[in-house]
Design a protein around this motif. Structure first.
Motif, PDB file in Angstrom:
ATOM      1  N   ASP A 112       0.760  -1.140  -0.123  1.00  0.00           N
ATOM      2  CA  ASP A 112      -0.217   0.138  -0.035  1.00  0.00           C
ATOM      3  C   ASP A 112       0.730   1.381   0.173  1.00  0.00           C
ATOM      4  O   ASP A 112       0.201   2.421   0.086  1.00  0.00           O
ATOM      5  N   TYR A 113       1.993   1.075  -0.082  1.00  0.00           N
ATOM      6  CA  TYR A 113       2.992   2.258  -0.011  1.00  0.00           C
ATOM      7  C   TYR A 113       2.725   3.514  -0.974  1.00  0.00           C
ATOM      8  O   TYR A 113       2.414   4.684  -0.505  1.00  0.00           O
ATOM      9  N   MET A 134      12.039  12.632   1.097  1.00  0.00           N
ATOM     10  CA  MET A 134      12.175  11.291   0.998  1.00  0.00           C
ATOM     11  C   MET A 134      12.184  10.894   2.478  1.00  0.00           C
ATOM     12  O   MET A 134      11.529   9.707   2.819  1.00  0.00           O
ATOM     13  N   CYS A 135      12.527  11.459   3.317  1.00  0.00           N
ATOM     14  CA  CYS A 135      12.977  11.058   4.677  1.00  0.00           C
ATOM     15  C   CYS A 135      11.791  11.316   5.279  1.00  0.00           C
ATOM     16  O   CYS A 135      11.080  10.271   6.114  1.00  0.00           O
ATOM     17  N   GLU A 136      10.955  12.275   4.891  1.00  0.00           N
ATOM     18  CA  GLU A 136       9.537  12.438   5.504  1.00  0.00           C
ATOM     19  C   GLU A 136       8.321  11.563   5.066  1.00  0.00           C
ATOM     20  O   GLU A 136       7.741  10.978   5.895  1.00  0.00           O
ATOM     21  N   ASN A 137       8.588  11.065   3.897  1.00  0.00           N
ATOM     22  CA  ASN A 137       7.670  10.054   3.321  1.00  0.00           C
ATOM     23  C   ASN A 137       8.015   9.006   4.117  1.00  0.00           C
ATOM     24  O   ASN A 137       7.082   8.049   4.544  1.00  0.00           O
ATOM     25  N   ARG A 163       9.044   8.449   7.468  1.00  0.00           N
ATOM     26  CA  ARG A 163       8.702   8.652   8.578  1.00  0.00           C
ATOM     27  C   ARG A 163       6.949   8.741   8.853  1.00  0.00           C
ATOM     28  O   ARG A 163       6.539   8.129   9.553  1.00  0.00           O
ATOM     29  N   PHE A 164       6.472   9.211   7.595  1.00  0.00           N
ATOM     30  CA  PHE A 164       4.968   9.288   7.426  1.00  0.00           C
ATOM     31  C   PHE A 164       4.429   7.661   7.388  1.00  0.00           C
ATOM     32  O   PHE A 164       3.484   7.348   7.903  1.00  0.00           O
ATOM     33  N   TYR A 165       5.375   6.902   6.580  1.00  0.00           N
ATOM     34  CA  TYR A 165       4.692   5.536   6.255  1.00  0.00           C
ATOM     35  C   TYR A 165       5.150   4.901   7.374  1.00  0.00           C
ATOM     36  O   TYR A 165       4.299   3.734   7.782  1.00  0.00           O
ATOM     37  N   ASN A 166       6.105   4.785   7.865  1.00  0.00           N
ATOM     38  CA  ASN A 166       6.706   3.845   9.007  1.00  0.00           C
ATOM     39  C   ASN A 166       6.699   4.384  10.407  1.00  0.00           C
ATOM     40  O   ASN A 166       6.722   5.613  10.558  1.00  0.00           O
ATOM     41  N   GLY A 167       6.427   3.705  11.415  1.00  0.00           N
ATOM     42  CA  GLY A 167       6.191   4.117  12.690  1.00  0.00           C
ATOM     43  C   GLY A 167       7.370   4.683  13.381  1.00  0.00           C
ATOM     44  O   GLY A 167       8.209   4.199  13.158  1.00  0.00           O
TER      45      GLY A 167
END
Length: 142
Positions: A24-25, A93-96, A98-102
């Motif tokens: 679902d990424y 890229m890093c924010e994506n 953190r947004f997807y991973n807890g």
């Protein structure tokens, strides 16, 4: 950029996210980017500067095409025209991630460390580029 790609915490970002690992990424993250995409844009920037400098003089290398076409995703070719744009994509890229991973996951931790490293590295480059040249010996300040 090579130092950022080679950093120990860059491994999750070197290629796009696999839908086999995270089905679902691309539904969750609407503006995905990875280091391979960033490297392509950086290479295109270097090529543009080389071509512009050779053809039109160094002054054209800074803004060779309108700003509306200087960003990722354009059909005319993609590249960075400033260190700030490169840093913005690295931070996205890093924010994506953190947004997807807890928080507390390995991916979150890698994103935090890599983003801090990239900011320090690229801010040092930006400061060197805008620092005034040392005053000539005996010259009076203007």
């Amino acid at each position: 950029l090579a130092a950022i790609v080679a950093h120990d915490d860059a491994w999750p970002f070197r290629q796009g996210v696999s839908t086999k690992q995270a089905p679902d990424y691309y539904e969750v993250v609407k503006d995905p980017i990875d280091l391979s995409m960033i490297q392509r844009c950086a290479r295109a920037a270097a090529q543009r500067v080389a071509n512009s400098s050779a053809s039109f003089g160094a002054h054209r290398a800074l803004n060779p095409i309108p700003s509306s076409r200087r960003r990722l995703g354009g059909a005319q070719g993609t590249y960075y025209c400033s260190v700030a744009m490169l840093l913005a994509d690295l931070c996205r890229m890093c924010e994506n991630c953190r947004f997807y991973n807890g928080e507390g996951t390995t991916y979150w931790d890698c994103a935090m460390r890599l983003e801090n490293y990239a900011k320090n590295k690229l801010n040092a480059i930006a400061v060197r580029k805008v620092a005034p040249p040392a005053a000539a010996a005996g010259a009076k300040p203007a």
